[in-house]
Design a protein around this motif. Sequence first.
Motif, PDB file in Angstrom:
ATOM      1  N   GLY A   1       0.806  -1.194   0.000  1.00  0.00           N
ATOM      2  CA  GLY A   1       0.000   0.000   0.000  1.00  0.00           C
ATOM      3  C   GLY A   1       0.848   1.256   0.000  1.00  0.00           C
ATOM      4  N   SER A   2       0.196   2.380  -0.151  1.00  0.00           N
ATOM      5  CA  SER A   2       0.898   3.662  -0.138  1.00  0.00           C
ATOM      6  C   SER A   2      -0.033   4.735   0.420  1.00  0.00           C
ATOM      7  N   HIS A   3       0.574   5.798   0.937  1.00  0.00           N
ATOM      8  CA  HIS A   3      -0.170   6.922   1.507  1.00  0.00           C
ATOM      9  C   HIS A   3       0.449   8.200   0.977  1.00  0.00           C
ATOM     10  N   ALA A   4      -0.365   9.068   0.398  1.00  0.00           N
ATOM     11  CA  ALA A   4       0.134  10.318  -0.180  1.00  0.00           C
ATOM     12  C   ALA A   4      -0.452  11.502   0.566  1.00  0.00           C
ATOM     13  N   ILE A   5       0.361  12.525   0.758  1.00  0.00           N
ATOM     14  CA  ILE A   5      -0.076  13.750   1.421  1.00  0.00           C
ATOM     15  C   ILE A   5       0.285  14.954   0.550  1.00  0.00           C
ATOM     16  N   HIS A   6      -0.239  16.104   0.925  1.00  0.00           N
ATOM     17  CA  HIS A   6       0.017  17.361   0.221  1.00  0.00           C
ATOM     18  C   HIS A   6      -0.444  17.295  -1.239  1.00  0.00           C
ATOM     19  N   LEU A   7      -1.540  16.623  -1.478  1.00  0.00           N
ATOM     20  CA  LEU A   7      -2.106  16.601  -2.819  1.00  0.00           C
ATOM     21  C   LEU A   7      -2.937  17.864  -3.046  1.00  0.00           C
ATOM     22  N   GLY A   8      -3.121  18.219  -4.293  1.00  0.00           N
ATOM     23  CA  GLY A   8      -3.892  19.415  -4.610  1.00  0.00           C
ATOM     24  C   GLY A   8      -5.375  19.224  -4.328  1.00  0.00           C
ATOM     25  N   GLN A   9      -5.958  20.153  -3.588  1.00  0.00           N
ATOM     26  CA  GLN A   9      -7.391  20.135  -3.312  1.00  0.00           C
ATOM     27  C   GLN A   9      -7.938  21.538  -3.576  1.00  0.00           C
ATOM     28  N   ASN A  10      -8.944  21.640  -4.436  1.00  0.00           N
ATOM     29  CA  ASN A  10      -9.523  22.935  -4.789  1.00  0.00           C
ATOM     30  C   ASN A  10     -10.680  23.273  -3.844  1.00  0.00           C
ATOM     31  N   ARG A  11     -10.681  24.511  -3.359  1.00  0.00           N
ATOM     32  CA  ARG A  11     -11.698  24.930  -2.381  1.00  0.00           C
ATOM     33  C   ARG A  11     -12.018  26.401  -2.571  1.00  0.00           C
ATOM     34  N   ASP A  12     -13.295  26.731  -2.457  1.00  0.00           N
ATOM     35  CA  ASP A  12     -13.733  28.128  -2.504  1.00  0.00           C
ATOM     36  C   ASP A  12     -13.582  28.711  -1.106  1.00  0.00           C
ATOM     37  N   ILE A  13     -12.561  29.499  -0.906  1.00  0.00           N
ATOM     38  CA  ILE A  13     -12.316  30.059   0.427  1.00  0.00           C
ATOM     39  C   ILE A  13     -13.272  31.210   0.735  1.00  0.00           C
ATOM     40  N   ASN A  14     -14.106  31.561  -0.242  1.00  0.00           N
ATOM     41  CA  ASN A  14     -15.066  32.643  -0.040  1.00  0.00           C
ATOM     42  C   ASN A  14     -16.495  32.134  -0.209  1.00  0.00           C
ATOM     43  N   GLN A  15     -16.699  30.862   0.167  1.00  0.00           N
ATOM     44  CA  GLN A  15     -18.023  30.253   0.006  1.00  0.00           C
ATOM     45  C   GLN A  15     -19.026  30.864   0.984  1.00  0.00           C
ATOM     46  N   ILE A  16     -20.252  30.966   0.539  1.00  0.00           N
ATOM     47  CA  ILE A  16     -21.320  31.527   1.367  1.00  0.00           C
ATOM     48  C   ILE A  16     -21.509  30.662   2.619  1.00  0.00           C
ATOM     49  N   PRO A  17     -21.468  31.237   3.804  1.00  0.00           N
ATOM     50  CA  PRO A  17     -21.658  30.447   5.026  1.00  0.00           C
ATOM     51  C   PRO A  17     -23.031  29.791   5.076  1.00  0.00           C
ATOM     52  N   ALA A  18     -23.113  28.688   5.819  1.00  0.00           N
ATOM     53  CA  ALA A  18     -24.324  27.860   5.838  1.00  0.00           C
ATOM     54  C   ALA A  18     -25.561  28.644   6.266  1.00  0.00           C
ATOM     55  N   GLN A  19     -25.427  29.571   7.200  1.00  0.00           N
ATOM     56  CA  GLN A  19     -26.601  30.273   7.715  1.00  0.00           C
ATOM     57  C   GLN A  19     -27.228  31.213   6.697  1.00  0.00           C
ATOM     58  N   TYR A  20     -26.505  31.509   5.592  1.00  0.00           N
ATOM     59  CA  TYR A  20     -27.042  32.411   4.571  1.00  0.00           C
ATOM     60  C   TYR A  20     -27.469  31.680   3.296  1.00  0.00           C
ATOM     61  N   GLN A  21     -27.206  30.378   3.216  1.00  0.00           N
ATOM     62  CA  GLN A  21     -27.448  29.650   1.971  1.00  0.00           C
ATOM     63  C   GLN A  21     -28.922  29.651   1.562  1.00  0.00           C
ATOM     64  N   LEU A  22     -29.829  29.472   2.524  1.00  0.00           N
ATOM     65  CA  LEU A  22     -31.250  29.430   2.194  1.00  0.00           C
ATOM     66  C   LEU A  22     -31.726  30.773   1.641  1.00  0.00           C
ATOM     67  N   GLY A  23     -31.256  31.847   2.232  1.00  0.00           N
ATOM     68  CA  GLY A  23     -31.637  33.174   1.746  1.00  0.00           C
ATOM     69  C   GLY A  23     -31.136  33.412   0.335  1.00  0.00           C
ATOM     70  N   VAL A  24     -29.921  32.985   0.034  1.00  0.00           N
ATOM     71  CA  VAL A  24     -29.379  33.138  -1.318  1.00  0.00           C
ATOM     72  C   VAL A  24     -30.166  32.273  -2.296  1.00  0.00           C
ATOM     73  N   PHE A  25     -30.539  31.076  -1.865  1.00  0.00           N
ATOM     74  CA  PHE A  25     -31.351  30.208  -2.724  1.00  0.00           C
ATOM     75  C   PHE A  25     -32.683  30.882  -3.050  1.00  0.00           C
ATOM     76  N   ASP A  26     -33.335  31.456  -2.065  1.00  0.00           N
ATOM     77  CA  ASP A  26     -34.618  32.127  -2.300  1.00  0.00           C
ATOM     78  C   ASP A  26     -34.465  33.262  -3.301  1.00  0.00           C
ATOM     79  N   CYS A  27     -33.354  33.997  -3.200  1.00  0.00           N
ATOM     80  CA  CYS A  27     -33.127  35.100  -4.132  1.00  0.00           C
ATOM     81  C   CYS A  27     -32.898  34.581  -5.545  1.00  0.00           C
ATOM     82  N   ALA A  28     -32.023  33.566  -5.663  1.00  0.00           N
ATOM     83  CA  ALA A  28     -31.606  33.098  -6.979  1.00  0.00           C
ATOM     84  C   ALA A  28     -32.700  32.317  -7.686  1.00  0.00           C
ATOM     85  N   ILE A  29     -33.423  31.461  -6.949  1.00  0.00           N
ATOM     86  CA  ILE A  29     -34.401  30.574  -7.573  1.00  0.00           C
ATOM     87  C   ILE A  29     -35.786  31.212  -7.634  1.00  0.00           C
TER      88      ILE A  29
END
Length: 300
Positions: A1-29
Amino acid sequence: GSHAIHLGQNRDINQIPAQYQLGVFDCAILGDCDAVPIADAVRPYRGFSVINMNERVGVSSYNSLQLFVNHRMQRGVQFQLAYTYSRNISNTINQDTEARNSPIQDAYHPQLDRGLTNQDTPHSLVFNYIWDLPFYKNQTGWQGRMLGGWEVVGISTFRSGTPFTACEDQDIAGILDSNICERPNLVGKAILSKGQRTLGQYFNTAAFVLQAPGTFGNAARNNLRGPGIVNSDFSIFKNTKIPWFWRNETASMQFRAEFFNLFNNVNLQSPEGSMSSGNFGKSVAVFPARNIQFGLKLIF
């Protein structure tokens, strides 16, 4: 077996926080308001939209059982057989560049993206062979020229399919990021037995339902698996010696007949994973059918 670390992971560091997601959904949809300025006002870095970053925080683990048989060239025959039983798990697709390519779903809980890698192949069996036919090896006389110098080569592959993910094409989570595969809720057994699979329904599409607006679904990444591969390639070579080619040099003429996908097996590509598609769960594409090509080569 093998174990790898420090692999590339893409993430939105400016993602809308969970408490605002429903409000944004209501606006967008629902169209009650303009979602973009409202969303940008509640993001961690206010006034900015999506900020995708390629972070070196991904990990993966690979474990396998490998069997290898090798028969070296003897009396004109050589063959190899390799079998691998494995499992490959990670929390990233290991993307080294292009931070906007397939970011993780929930930027605040990256552990939820742990699952099978895109390359996970539980079973892989490969068999290859070479047979140098023993007839008229010296190629003397017209019979030797015609009947000698034949060689048979082939390789056969039997391999499990690779994983894929069911995705929503609409922003149910309310994060305003079209690059992210938003996963639905899993409410049943998605993988069908071999006898239940059809071209029109390769997996159980009823097992996936839309989650509550403003939330992420509970379906795991890469929890579906595409069809496997059964393929055989076969070649026949005819090598004819040309002792009188040029001055004191010798040469040979090689005729090649090559058959790709010799038995014309129908190998399906992964089914459609987009929930809004009319082909959701259907296998509508195949890998190439049998292909035959001939060649002539002068070797000197």
